[in-house]
Design a protein around this motif. Structure first.
Motif, PDB file in Angstrom:
ATOM      1  N   THR A  72       0.860  -1.182   0.000  1.00  0.00           N
ATOM      2  CA  THR A  72       0.000   0.000   0.000  1.00  0.00           C
ATOM      3  C   THR A  72       0.899   1.237   0.000  1.00  0.00           C
ATOM      4  N   PRO A  73       0.403   2.361  -0.493  1.00  0.00           N
ATOM      5  CA  PRO A  73       1.243   3.572  -0.559  1.00  0.00           C
ATOM      6  C   PRO A  73       1.803   4.006   0.792  1.00  0.00           C
ATOM      7  N   GLU A  74       1.006   3.881   1.855  1.00  0.00           N
ATOM      8  CA  GLU A  74       1.459   4.390   3.158  1.00  0.00           C
ATOM      9  C   GLU A  74       2.568   3.553   3.791  1.00  0.00           C
ATOM     10  N   VAL A  75       2.770   2.326   3.351  1.00  0.00           N
ATOM     11  CA  VAL A  75       3.857   1.528   3.921  1.00  0.00           C
ATOM     12  C   VAL A  75       5.173   1.712   3.168  1.00  0.00           C
ATOM     13  N   TYR A  77       8.242   3.539   2.566  1.00  0.00           N
ATOM     14  CA  TYR A  77       8.907   4.488   3.459  1.00  0.00           C
ATOM     15  C   TYR A  77       9.100   5.868   2.839  1.00  0.00           C
ATOM     16  N   TYR A  78       9.453   5.940   1.575  1.00  0.00           N
ATOM     17  CA  TYR A  78       9.784   7.224   0.955  1.00  0.00           C
ATOM     18  C   TYR A  78       8.565   7.965   0.400  1.00  0.00           C
ATOM     19  N   SER A  79       7.388   7.537   0.747  1.00  0.00           N
ATOM     20  CA  SER A  79       6.159   8.175   0.290  1.00  0.00           C
ATOM     21  C   SER A  79       5.633   9.164   1.318  1.00  0.00           C
ATOM     22  N   SER A  80       4.990  10.207   0.834  1.00  0.00           N
ATOM     23  CA  SER A  80       4.321  11.141   1.747  1.00  0.00           C
ATOM     24  C   SER A  80       2.893  10.681   2.045  1.00  0.00           C
ATOM     25  N   SER A  81       2.500   9.548   1.527  1.00  0.00           N
ATOM     26  CA  SER A  81       1.146   9.044   1.733  1.00  0.00           C
ATOM     27  C   SER A  81       0.802   8.901   3.218  1.00  0.00           C
ATOM     28  N   ARG A  82       1.737   8.395   4.003  1.00  0.00           N
ATOM     29  CA  ARG A  82       1.508   8.233   5.445  1.00  0.00           C
ATOM     30  C   ARG A  82       1.261   9.592   6.104  1.00  0.00           C
ATOM     31  N   PHE A  83       1.920  10.616   5.613  1.00  0.00           N
ATOM     32  CA  PHE A  83       1.721  11.968   6.131  1.00  0.00           C
ATOM     33  C   PHE A  83       0.270  12.398   5.945  1.00  0.00           C
ATOM     34  N   TYR A  84      -0.284  12.123   4.780  1.00  0.00           N
ATOM     35  CA  TYR A  84      -1.664  12.532   4.504  1.00  0.00           C
ATOM     36  C   TYR A  84      -2.690  11.647   5.205  1.00  0.00           C
ATOM     37  N   LEU A  85      -2.375  10.368   5.402  1.00  0.00           N
ATOM     38  CA  LEU A  85      -3.321   9.467   6.064  1.00  0.00           C
ATOM     39  C   LEU A  85      -3.255   9.549   7.584  1.00  0.00           C
ATOM     40  N   GLU A  86      -2.045   9.639   8.131  1.00  0.00           N
ATOM     41  CA  GLU A  86      -1.873   9.551   9.585  1.00  0.00           C
ATOM     42  C   GLU A  86      -1.256  10.806  10.191  1.00  0.00           C
ATOM     43  N   ASN A  87      -1.016  11.814   9.369  1.00  0.00           N
ATOM     44  CA  ASN A  87      -0.360  13.044   9.817  1.00  0.00           C
ATOM     45  C   ASN A  87       1.001  12.756  10.459  1.00  0.00           C
TER      46      ASN A  87
END
Length: 99
Positions: A72-75, A77-87
């Motif tokens: 998934t995008p949020e896992v 590491y180098y993605s900002s996806s986790r930033f948008y999903l989990e702040n």
């Protein structure tokens, strides 16, 4: 970003893989080595919808079958996806595109 990452690649290759560094040597007036294309495509995002489209494309890239870098995008590491999903800002410099 291109200049910074290019320098970091050069430093790492000088230390750890000097023979590989030679593959990036160029005959140019302003540089000895080149890691990135001289004229990368830059796109100005002229609307929120366009920005969201580009951000979604970037976030989905690592999960494409072609790459298979993450489930998934949020896992990824180098993605900002986790930033948008989990702040969660693992890098310490991310800001929301609407700010």
């Amino acid at each position: 970003m291109l200049k910074f990452t290019g320098q970091q690649l050069k430093f790492d290759l000088e230390r750890n893989h000097p023979t590989v560094l030679e593959r990036f040597r160029v005959d140019a007036k302003d540089r000895q080595f080149q890691f990135w294309e001289r004229n990368p495509l830059s796109v100005i995002c002229q609307s929120v919808a366009m920005t969201e489209q580009k951000l979604q494309y970037i976030h989905l890239n690592p999960v494409q079958e072609k790459w298979r870098l993450a489930e998934t995008p949020e896992v990824y590491y180098y993605s900002s996806s986790r930033f948008y999903l989990e702040n969660k800002d693992d890098f310490g410099f991310l800001t929301h595109y609407l700010e």
